[in-house]
Design a protein around this motif. Structure first.
Motif, PDB file in Angstrom:
ATOM      1  N   ILE A   1     -48.752  32.394 -29.639  1.00  9.53           N
ATOM      2  CA  ILE A   1     -49.925  32.792 -28.857  1.00  9.53           C
ATOM      3  C   ILE A   1     -49.985  34.312 -28.863  1.00  9.53           C
ATOM      4  CG2 ILE A   1     -50.969  32.829 -26.556  1.00  9.53           C
ATOM      5  CD1 ILE A   1     -49.474  30.167 -26.031  1.00  9.53           C
ATOM      6  N   VAL A   2     -51.177  34.834 -29.106  1.00  3.29           N
ATOM      7  CA  VAL A   2     -51.395  36.271 -29.006  1.00  3.29           C
ATOM      8  C   VAL A   2     -52.321  36.520 -27.826  1.00  3.29           C
ATOM      9  CG1 VAL A   2     -52.295  38.348 -30.113  1.00  3.29           C
ATOM     10  CG2 VAL A   2     -51.122  36.620 -31.498  1.00  3.29           C
ATOM     11  N   LEU A   3     -51.842  37.299 -26.878  1.00  7.36           N
ATOM     12  CA  LEU A   3     -52.678  37.760 -25.774  1.00  7.36           C
ATOM     13  C   LEU A   3     -53.295  39.072 -26.212  1.00  7.36           C
ATOM     14  CD1 LEU A   3     -50.249  37.219 -22.763  1.00  7.36           C
ATOM     15  CD2 LEU A   3     -52.273  35.855 -23.320  1.00  7.36           C
ATOM     16  N   ILE A   4     -54.602  39.112 -26.338  1.00  7.15           N
ATOM     17  CA  ILE A   4     -55.245  40.361 -26.720  1.00  7.15           C
ATOM     18  C   ILE A   4     -55.812  41.013 -25.464  1.00  7.15           C
ATOM     19  CG2 ILE A   4     -57.432  39.273 -27.405  1.00  7.15           C
ATOM     20  CD1 ILE A   4     -57.432  41.575 -29.628  1.00  7.15           C
ATOM     21  N   ALA A   5     -55.474  42.276 -25.296  1.00  5.22           N
ATOM     22  CA  ALA A   5     -55.865  43.033 -24.109  1.00  5.22           C
ATOM     23  C   ALA A   5     -56.528  44.332 -24.541  1.00  5.22           C
ATOM     24  CB  ALA A   5     -54.637  43.303 -23.236  1.00  5.22           C
ATOM     25  N   HIS A   6     -57.115  45.014 -23.585  1.00  8.68           N
ATOM     26  CA  HIS A   6     -57.849  46.246 -23.874  1.00  8.68           C
ATOM     27  C   HIS A   6     -56.941  47.361 -24.365  1.00  8.68           C
ATOM     28  CE1 HIS A   6     -60.209  49.889 -23.163  1.00  8.68           C
ATOM     29  NE2 HIS A   6     -61.262  49.106 -23.354  1.00  8.68           N
ATOM     30  N   GLY A   7     -55.899  47.667 -23.603  1.00 12.40           N
ATOM     31  CA  GLY A   7     -55.020  48.796 -23.918  1.00 12.40           C
ATOM     32  C   GLY A   7     -55.424  50.031 -23.136  1.00 12.40           C
TER      33      GLY A   7
ATOM     34  N   PRO B   1     -53.926  54.450 -22.531  1.00 12.99           N
ATOM     35  CA  PRO B   1     -52.882  55.438 -22.766  1.00 12.99           C
ATOM     36  C   PRO B   1     -51.928  55.585 -21.579  1.00 12.99           C
ATOM     37  CG  PRO B   1     -54.991  56.528 -22.376  1.00 12.99           C
ATOM     38  CD  PRO B   1     -55.264  55.051 -22.446  1.00 12.99           C
ATOM     39  N   ASP B   2     -52.286  55.038 -20.423  1.00 13.39           N
ATOM     40  CA  ASP B   2     -51.449  55.116 -19.233  1.00 13.39           C
ATOM     41  C   ASP B   2     -50.370  54.031 -19.311  1.00 13.39           C
ATOM     42  OD1 ASP B   2     -50.282  54.848 -16.686  1.00 13.39           O
ATOM     43  OD2 ASP B   2     -52.154  55.356 -15.669  1.00 13.39           O
ATOM     44  N   PRO B   3     -49.100  54.401 -19.333  1.00 17.90           N
ATOM     45  CA  PRO B   3     -48.041  53.397 -19.483  1.00 17.90           C
ATOM     46  C   PRO B   3     -47.988  52.394 -18.332  1.00 17.90           C
ATOM     47  CG  PRO B   3     -47.108  55.579 -19.078  1.00 17.90           C
ATOM     48  CD  PRO B   3     -48.582  55.757 -19.256  1.00 17.90           C
ATOM     49  N   ASP B   4     -48.450  52.752 -17.135  1.00 19.68           N
ATOM     50  CA  ASP B   4     -48.458  51.812 -16.018  1.00 19.68           C
ATOM     51  C   ASP B   4     -49.443  50.668 -16.235  1.00 19.68           C
ATOM     52  OD1 ASP B   4     -46.548  53.233 -14.632  1.00 19.68           O
ATOM     53  OD2 ASP B   4     -48.023  54.396 -13.498  1.00 19.68           O
ATOM     54  N   TRP B   5     -50.465  50.893 -17.034  1.00 25.08           N
ATOM     55  CA  TRP B   5     -51.474  49.868 -17.296  1.00 25.08           C
ATOM     56  C   TRP B   5     -50.849  48.633 -17.925  1.00 25.08           C
ATOM     57  CZ3 TRP B   5     -52.867  47.248 -21.568  1.00 25.08           C
ATOM     58  CH2 TRP B   5     -54.036  46.472 -21.488  1.00 25.08           C
ATOM     59  N   ARG B   6     -49.860  48.821 -18.746  1.00 22.60           N
ATOM     60  CA  ARG B   6     -49.283  47.753 -19.555  1.00 22.60           C
ATOM     61  C   ARG B   6     -48.415  46.782 -18.749  1.00 22.60           C
ATOM     62  NH1 ARG B   6     -46.841  48.708 -25.417  1.00 22.60           N
ATOM     63  NH2 ARG B   6     -46.250  46.570 -25.801  1.00 22.60           N
ATOM     64  N   ARG B   7     -47.897  47.207 -17.622  1.00 21.38           N
ATOM     65  CA  ARG B   7     -46.927  46.376 -16.883  1.00 21.38           C
ATOM     66  C   ARG B   7     -47.423  44.978 -16.545  1.00 21.38           C
ATOM     67  NH1 ARG B   7     -44.815  51.033 -13.186  1.00 21.38           N
ATOM     68  NH2 ARG B   7     -46.519  50.215 -11.953  1.00 21.38           N
TER      69      ARG B   7
ATOM     70  N   ASP C   1     -47.530  42.853 -19.752  1.00 18.09           N
ATOM     71  CA  ASP C   1     -46.181  42.467 -20.176  1.00 18.09           C
ATOM     72  C   ASP C   1     -45.621  41.368 -19.286  1.00 18.09           C
ATOM     73  OD1 ASP C   1     -46.240  44.320 -22.244  1.00 18.09           O
ATOM     74  OD2 ASP C   1     -45.085  45.834 -21.144  1.00 18.09           O
ATOM     75  N   ALA C   2     -45.857  41.461 -17.973  1.00 20.62           N
ATOM     76  CA  ALA C   2     -45.377  40.439 -17.040  1.00 20.62           C
ATOM     77  C   ALA C   2     -46.048  39.094 -17.323  1.00 20.62           C
ATOM     78  CB  ALA C   2     -45.622  40.879 -15.599  1.00 20.62           C
ATOM     79  N   MET C   3     -47.342  39.117 -17.600  1.00 20.08           N
ATOM     80  CA  MET C   3     -48.047  37.873 -17.927  1.00 20.08           C
ATOM     81  C   MET C   3     -47.485  37.258 -19.204  1.00 20.08           C
ATOM     82  SD  MET C   3     -52.110  37.042 -18.429  1.00 20.08           S
ATOM     83  CE  MET C   3     -52.369  38.438 -19.484  1.00 20.08           C
ATOM     84  N   ALA C   4     -47.245  38.080 -20.216  1.00 19.06           N
ATOM     85  CA  ALA C   4     -46.684  37.577 -21.469  1.00 19.06           C
ATOM     86  C   ALA C   4     -45.304  36.966 -21.233  1.00 19.06           C
ATOM     87  CB  ALA C   4     -46.611  38.693 -22.508  1.00 19.06           C
ATOM     88  N   GLU C   5     -44.499  37.614 -20.427  1.00 22.09           N
ATOM     89  CA  GLU C   5     -43.154  37.094 -20.146  1.00 22.09           C
ATOM     90  C   GLU C   5     -43.232  35.754 -19.417  1.00 22.09           C
ATOM     91  OE1 GLU C   5     -39.314  36.430 -20.299  1.00 22.09           O
ATOM     92  OE2 GLU C   5     -40.312  38.082 -21.338  1.00 22.09           O
ATOM     93  N   ARG C   6     -44.110  35.637 -18.454  1.00 19.00           N
ATOM     94  CA  ARG C   6     -44.249  34.370 -17.733  1.00 19.00           C
ATOM     95  C   ARG C   6     -44.796  33.266 -18.631  1.00 19.00           C
ATOM     96  NH1 ARG C   6     -44.021  38.271 -14.393  1.00 19.00           N
ATOM     97  NH2 ARG C   6     -42.982  38.085 -12.401  1.00 19.00           N
TER      98      ARG C   6
ATOM     99  N   SER D   1     -57.843  35.974 -24.724  1.00 18.82           N
ATOM    100  CA  SER D   1     -58.288  37.290 -24.258  1.00 18.82           C
ATOM    101  C   SER D   1     -57.796  37.538 -22.839  1.00 18.82           C
ATOM    102  CB  SER D   1     -59.818  37.382 -24.306  1.00 18.82           C
ATOM    103  OG  SER D   1     -60.270  37.216 -25.630  1.00 18.82           O
ATOM    104  N   ALA D   2     -56.913  38.500 -22.696  1.00 21.48           N
ATOM    105  CA  ALA D   2     -56.341  38.862 -21.393  1.00 21.48           C
ATOM    106  C   ALA D   2     -57.251  39.882 -20.710  1.00 21.48           C
ATOM    107  CB  ALA D   2     -54.926  39.391 -21.562  1.00 21.48           C
ATOM    108  N   PHE D   3     -58.450  39.420 -20.397  1.00 18.05           N
ATOM    109  CA  PHE D   3     -59.463  40.228 -19.712  1.00 18.05           C
ATOM    110  C   PHE D   3     -59.855  39.490 -18.444  1.00 18.05           C
ATOM    111  CE2 PHE D   3     -59.588  42.101 -23.784  1.00 18.05           C
ATOM    112  CZ  PHE D   3     -60.282  43.303 -23.729  1.00 18.05           C
TER     113      PHE D   3
END
Length: 126
Positions: A7-13, A15-21, A24-29, A69-71
């Motif tokens: 499964i590929v979760l596609i997200a917006h992205g 440059p702020d590293p806090d945005w990704r957390r 990443d948590a959703m992908a891990e779960r 789509s992780a939107f």
């Protein structure tokens, strides 16, 4: 489609590293809940992009891949135009793979809406 091996979760992205957390948590779960390999891909700012993620999965022998789509909203140009166009390009470049794009956005799922409302209610009481 047979059950996806990846499964590929596609997200917006961003440059702020806090945005990704939370992504990443959703992908891990998701990894904890299913037997498929889970990768994230991004429209911009972060790596990998969808093409790279699918190529990586193909190199590891995956043939059945589901893209989600992780939107939050199913509206907007990314969900309605950009992701479907990008997906079509990636699918055409990988004819030996069974790629499927689930339409819409995960955030429109009633369970997600309910979870967000519950989180908003908790924040309002804090």
């Amino acid at each position: 489609m047979t059950e996806p091996t990846a499964i590929v979760l596609i997200a917006h992205g961003s440059p702020d590293p806090d945005w990704r957390r939370p992504i990443d948590a959703m992908a891990e779960r998701l990894r904890e809940r299913c037997s498929a390999e889970v990768l994230t891909a991004y429209l911009g700012f972060l790596e990998p992009d969808l093409s790279t993620a699918v190529a990586d999965l193909a190199a590891r022998g995956h043939t059945d891949v589901l893209v989600l789509s992780a939107f939050l909203s199913p509206g907007g140009k990314h969900i309605k135009r950009d992701i479907p166009e990008l997906f079509a390009t990636v699918a055409e470049a990988n004819p030996g793979m069974n790629l499927q794009l689930r339409p819409g956005a995960l955030g429109a799922d009633p369970e997600v809406v309910e979870a967000l409302a519950a989180a908003a209610a908790r924040a309002a009481r804090a």
